[in-house]
Design an enzyme around this catalytic site. Structure first.
Site, mmCIF file in Angstrom:
data_model
loop_
_atom_site.group_PDB
_atom_site.id
_atom_site.type_symbol
_atom_site.label_atom_id
_atom_site.label_comp_id
_atom_site.label_asym_id
_atom_site.label_seq_id
_atom_site.Cartn_x
_atom_site.Cartn_y
_atom_site.Cartn_z
ATOM 1 N N TRP A 1 -5.835 -3.344 -7.306
ATOM 2 C CA TRP A 1 -5.020 -2.467 -6.456
ATOM 3 C C TRP A 1 -3.531 -2.733 -6.641
ATOM 4 C CZ3 TRP A 1 -7.908 1.324 -5.748
ATOM 5 C CH2 TRP A 1 -9.248 1.183 -5.403
ATOM 6 N N ASP B 1 0.355 -4.153 1.022
ATOM 7 C CA ASP B 1 -0.878 -3.371 1.132
ATOM 8 C C ASP B 1 -1.884 -4.263 1.874
ATOM 9 O OD1 ASP B 1 -3.401 -2.272 0.772
ATOM 10 O OD2 ASP B 1 -3.248 -2.082 -1.405
ATOM 11 N N LYS C 1 -11.489 0.513 5.313
ATOM 12 C CA LYS C 1 -12.032 -0.827 5.123
ATOM 13 C C LYS C 1 -12.261 -1.511 6.470
ATOM 14 C CE LYS C 1 -11.446 -0.015 0.778
ATOM 15 N NZ LYS C 1 -10.271 -0.279 -0.027
#
Ligand SMILES: *Cc1c(COP(=O)(O)O)cnc(C)c1O
Length: 363
Positions: free
Chosen positions: A105, A175, A199
């Site tokens: 990511w 993030d 998530k």
């Protein structure tokens, strides 16, 4: 197996939600709070919906102790859109930004940012397959960088930052898609925090953005209106129709977290669950975890037997026992148990019991 024949779902995302929240949403599905309609059917401009989104923001602020000089935004487009929105809004002077590469990511965010400015990698653990997290200090960051960027929890590799880098005057962007609300953090150390909801917060469909007010208003005039954080900030995340139902469920998750004692209690439970699982792995002769102990995630636990066929057998047998989505990311193989906030301790204990049984049977 639990009430309603539900499985223990170790999915990395979209992932398990608190049963209490699902039951409340079910109860309110046909007639929300006497309004005679579902939240799904409600105008986002109605009084009822305004209260839902306002309460969600207030409760999130309370849970995370978000200072008054930060805006909370609910934005569509998932995590991936934030890879672009961050540079489009924050490359405001030198057009330089420095990234720490701790997994897939972070790499994707770095590549996307490269479309908009002079982006540099200041640290990476890629040569060790992202099994640890680099330590960075202000000295590693270019003094004129517009921001520095990290991913606090690496969903795929099972690592996490166990510290918040000191970046001085340079805004730190994080993030937190896979660990927001999992442990106490000091929001004031960050210029911007963002997290995709699917998530640890809610169904897919929204990203939460927490941005320091002085970072708003720098998007170039030609960028699409929707991609300017200031538009969302000035319009209370209602410039256009927001993902109403997802925000409602997120709000119910925030209420649930408050009801159990807030993030401090959630952190205690998460650390307890993670310890049960890592202790099992570390005391096993079959399973191992490749991640450096001090950098281990308390949300995503990666482990393997070292034999791909045996891993497959483990995953298949676990599924039969009602423990699903234990396969590691397709880029990594092995196993991954995502034990987000909503995974009960019972689920982790059931997994550990099965791991012991499997080890004894496959010596
Ligand atoms: C899942 C994830 C993303 C990507 O989210 P999408 O909503 O699928 O775009 C980004 N960062 C992290 C840390 C993630 O876990």
């Amino acid at each position: 197996m639990s009430k309603y024949d539900r499985v223990y779902n170790f999915s990395a995302g979209p992932s398990v939600l608190p049963l209490e929240v699902l039951e409340k949403v079910q109860k309110e599905l046909l007639n929300y709070d006497g309004s005679g309609q579902s939240v799904m059917e409600m105008s986002h401009r109605s009084k009822e919906y305004q209260r839902i989104i306002d309460e969600a923001e207030v409760n999130l602020r309370e849970l995370m102790h978000i200072p008054d000089n930060y805006k909370v935004l609910f934005v569509q487009g998932g995590g991936t859109l934030q890879f672009a929105m961050v540079p489009m809004n924050l490359l405001r002077n030198s057009k330089k930004a420095d990234y720490v590469i701790t997994g897939t990511w972070a790499k994707k965010a770095y590549k996307e940012a490269g479309k908009f400015g002079d982006i540099r990698v200041i640290a990476s653990s890629e040569e060790d397959k992202f099994t640890w997290v680099p330590k960075i200090t202000e000295a590693d960051i270019r003094p004129d960088a517009d921001y520095a960027y990290i991913v606090t929890n690496n969903t795929i590799y099972g690592t996490r930052f166990n510290y918040i880098p000191e970046t001085g005057e340079i805004p730190l962007v994080a993030d937190m898609s896979s660990n927001i609300l999992s442990e106490e953090i000091d929001v004031s150390k960050f210029g911007l925090i963002w997290a995709g909801a699917q998530k640890n917060v809610a169904p897919a469909g929204v990203s939460i953005v927490i941005i320091r007010e002085d970072l708003l208003g720098y998007a170039a005039a030609e960028i699409p209106t929707y991609l300017d954080y200031k538009i969302h900030a000035d319009n209370g995340s209602m410039y256009n129709t927001p993902p109403t139902f997802t925000i409602y469920v997120a709000g119910e998750v925030f209420k649930y977290l408050k009801s159990i004692g807030g993030i401090a209690e959630m952190e205690r439970r998460n650390k307890e669950k993670a310890a049960i699982l890592y202790d099992c792995i570390d005391s096993s002769e079959l399973f191992s975890c490749p991640v450096a102990k001090e950098d281990r995630s308390i949300m995503n636990v990666v482990f393997m037997t070292g034999d791909a066929e045996l891993d497959k057998k483990f995953i298949a047998e676990a599924r039969e026992k009602g423990m699903i989505n234990l396969a590691g990311h397709r880029s990594l193989g092995g196993m991954r148990a995502s034990i987000y906030n909503a995974m009960p301790k019972d689920g982790v204990e059931a997994l550990v019991a099965f791991m012991k049984e499997f080890e004894a049977a496959n010596k």
